[in-house]
Design a protein around this motif. Structure first.
Motif, PDB file in Angstrom:
ATOM      1  N   ARG A 164       0.831  -1.211   0.000  1.00 21.30           N
ATOM      2  CA  ARG A 164       0.000   0.000   0.000  1.00 21.30           C
ATOM      3  C   ARG A 164       0.866   1.262   0.000  1.00 21.30           C
ATOM      4  O   ARG A 164       0.529   2.259  -0.646  1.00 21.30           O
ATOM      5  CB  ARG A 164      -0.938  -0.004   1.198  1.00 21.30           C
ATOM      6  N   VAL A 165       1.973   1.228   0.717  1.00 21.85           N
ATOM      7  CA  VAL A 165       2.876   2.392   0.721  1.00 21.85           C
ATOM      8  C   VAL A 165       3.381   2.663  -0.692  1.00 21.85           C
ATOM      9  O   VAL A 165       3.437   3.815  -1.140  1.00 21.85           O
ATOM     10  CB  VAL A 165       4.046   2.175   1.694  1.00 21.85           C
ATOM     11  N   ALA A 166       3.756   1.603  -1.412  1.00 21.81           N
ATOM     12  CA  ALA A 166       4.220   1.771  -2.792  1.00 21.81           C
ATOM     13  C   ALA A 166       3.136   2.406  -3.653  1.00 21.81           C
ATOM     14  O   ALA A 166       3.410   3.306  -4.467  1.00 21.81           O
ATOM     15  CB  ALA A 166       4.636   0.427  -3.371  1.00 21.81           C
ATOM     16  N   GLU A 167       1.906   1.939  -3.478  1.00 16.17           N
ATOM     17  CA  GLU A 167       0.777   2.518  -4.224  1.00 16.17           C
ATOM     18  C   GLU A 167       0.580   3.984  -3.887  1.00 16.17           C
ATOM     19  O   GLU A 167       0.413   4.831  -4.781  1.00 16.17           O
ATOM     20  CB  GLU A 167      -0.514   1.784  -3.873  1.00 16.17           C
ATOM     21  N   GLU A 168       0.574   4.278  -2.600  1.00 14.66           N
ATOM     22  CA  GLU A 168       0.323   5.647  -2.143  1.00 14.66           C
ATOM     23  C   GLU A 168       1.394   6.605  -2.650  1.00 14.66           C
ATOM     24  O   GLU A 168       1.113   7.778  -2.935  1.00 14.66           O
ATOM     25  CB  GLU A 168       0.254   5.681  -0.615  1.00 14.66           C
ATOM     26  N   LEU A 169       2.620   6.114  -2.763  1.00 17.03           N
ATOM     27  CA  LEU A 169       3.712   6.945  -3.254  1.00 17.03           C
ATOM     28  C   LEU A 169       3.575   7.235  -4.747  1.00 17.03           C
ATOM     29  O   LEU A 169       4.048   8.258  -5.234  1.00 17.03           O
ATOM     30  CB  LEU A 169       5.050   6.253  -3.001  1.00 17.03           C
ATOM     31  N   GLY A 170       2.946   6.309  -5.489  1.00 18.10           N
ATOM     32  CA  GLY A 170       2.807   6.475  -6.926  1.00 18.10           C
ATOM     33  C   GLY A 170       3.712   5.589  -7.744  1.00 18.10           C
ATOM     34  O   GLY A 170       3.955   5.864  -8.923  1.00 18.10           O
ATOM     35  N   ALA A 171       4.215   4.499  -7.138  1.00 19.20           N
ATOM     36  CA  ALA A 171       5.051   3.554  -7.879  1.00 19.20           C
ATOM     37  C   ALA A 171       4.213   2.840  -8.937  1.00 19.20           C
ATOM     38  O   ALA A 171       2.985   2.742  -8.824  1.00 19.20           O
ATOM     39  CB  ALA A 171       5.671   2.532  -6.926  1.00 19.20           C
ATOM     40  N   ASP A 172       4.870   2.329  -9.966  1.00 19.02           N
ATOM     41  CA  ASP A 172       4.182   1.631 -11.045  1.00 19.02           C
ATOM     42  C   ASP A 172       4.190   0.120 -10.852  1.00 19.02           C
ATOM     43  O   ASP A 172       3.319  -0.586 -11.373  1.00 19.02           O
ATOM     44  CB  ASP A 172       4.841   1.966 -12.386  1.00 19.02           C
ATOM     45  N   LEU A 173       5.195  -0.384 -10.128  1.00 21.23           N
ATOM     46  CA  LEU A 173       5.334  -1.800  -9.809  1.00 21.23           C
ATOM     47  C   LEU A 173       5.864  -1.885  -8.389  1.00 21.23           C
ATOM     48  O   LEU A 173       6.547  -0.966  -7.906  1.00 21.23           O
ATOM     49  CB  LEU A 173       6.327  -2.494 -10.748  1.00 21.23           C
ATOM     50  N   VAL A 174       5.599  -2.999  -7.721  1.00 18.55           N
ATOM     51  CA  VAL A 174       6.139  -3.167  -6.373  1.00 18.55           C
ATOM     52  C   VAL A 174       6.672  -4.577  -6.193  1.00 18.55           C
ATOM     53  O   VAL A 174       6.057  -5.555  -6.628  1.00 18.55           O
ATOM     54  CB  VAL A 174       5.074  -2.834  -5.291  1.00 18.55           C
ATOM     55  N   LYS A 175       7.840  -4.661  -5.592  1.00 19.61           N
ATOM     56  CA  LYS A 175       8.459  -5.931  -5.215  1.00 19.61           C
ATOM     57  C   LYS A 175       8.462  -6.007  -3.695  1.00 19.61           C
ATOM     58  O   LYS A 175       8.877  -5.065  -3.018  1.00 19.61           O
ATOM     59  CB  LYS A 175       9.884  -6.007  -5.743  1.00 19.61           C
ATOM     60  N   THR A 176       8.020  -7.145  -3.164  1.00 23.30           N
ATOM     61  CA  THR A 176       8.007  -7.299  -1.717  1.00 23.30           C
ATOM     62  C   THR A 176       8.139  -8.766  -1.360  1.00 23.30           C
ATOM     63  O   THR A 176       8.274  -9.635  -2.231  1.00 23.30           O
ATOM     64  CB  THR A 176       6.726  -6.692  -1.120  1.00 23.30           C
TER      65      THR A 176
END
Length: 257
Positions: A164-176
């Motif tokens: 969710r943090v990645a989304e909120e920041l505006g990232a296009d992809l997230v690795k976790t």
């Protein structure tokens, strides 16, 4: 943004919408480790294995990227820190989006460790990177993990928070991190508006690795895998990368490999 869309097609398979990404930024953190001693050869093996993209630090683009083998997407990592730092979870920016563009990057990546003492600074830096990515039309892959003291890095609550943090920041992809079971991870993937990729972690047994990827991609419906040491430290890198590519893109079951 059309620029982002065009560049995302260079790192995500057009037919499956998924990706096998091999990060090779570990030398900054760990030094001269096995698998990254000859970058030209390792990148060629990863490329020949069918990976969609690799991740490099800016200094290794010239000796490492597109020197041999088939073409492959290039993601330049903007964050760095070493294992000798009193706080190895602290990551700082060492490259700008503009510099990455000048080096031919198809995308950039950043690293954030939630719960680490310098979390606030990493999030602040990420916000500035997102601004520049939007300006230049460059996709951003956020590598974001729960890694604070006393935090379970695979707890679905923490992994979901990281996404969710990645989304909120505006990232296009997230690795976790993968939570360890497809049911809990599927809820995280479904709730995300951006593609989620799983990290690979340290080198493990082949079959276990294939099973984890299969469950995450085909049961939890994540967008693929972003796997470093688990891939480039194999005896036959090209073969292993080919195998995980078959699992991701063709749905080949682990026991059939």
């Amino acid at each position: 943004m059309i620029g982002k869309q065009i560049r995302i097609e260079r790192i995500m398979d057009r037919n499956t919408g998924k990706a096998v990404i091999i990060p090779m930024d570990h030398g900054m953190t760990l030094g001269q480790i096995d698998g990254l001693l000859n970058m030209t050869e390792t990148v060629a093996e990863v490329s020949d294995g069918g990976a969609n993209a690799i991740i490099l630090h800016k200094g290794l683009v010239r000796p490492g990227h597109r020197r041999k083998g088939r073409d492959i997407g290039l993601i330049i990592h903007l964050s760095a820190g070493t294992s000798m730092n009193p706080d190895p979870n602290d990551k700082v920016l060492i490259c700008s989006v503009e510099e990455a563009v000048s080096l031919g990057a198809d995308a950039v990546s950043i690293h954030i460790n939630l719960g680490a003492p310098q979390e606030s600074k990493m999030i602040e830096s990420a916000g500035m990177v997102v601004r520049d990515c939007n300006r230049w039309g460059i996709p951003l892959l956020a590598m974001i993990y729960p890694r604070g003291k006393g935090i379970d890095p695979n707890d679905p609550r923490h992994v979901g928070h990281a996404v969710r943090v990645a989304e909120e920041l505006g990232a296009d992809l997230v690795k976790t991190n993968y939570t360890g079971d497809p049911e809990s991870f599927a809820k995280i993937v479904k709730a995300s508006s951006i593609p989620v990729l799983i990290a690979g972690g340290e080198k493990g047994e082949d079959l276990d690795c294939y099973k984890t990827i299969y469950d995450a991609v085909h049961f939890a419906k994540c967008a693929g895998v972003c796997m470093g040491r688990n891939a480039f430290q194999r005896d036959n890198v090209a073969k292993f990368v080919s195998n995980i590519s078959q699992v991701v893109h063709q749905g080949v079951r682990p026991e059939a490999i």
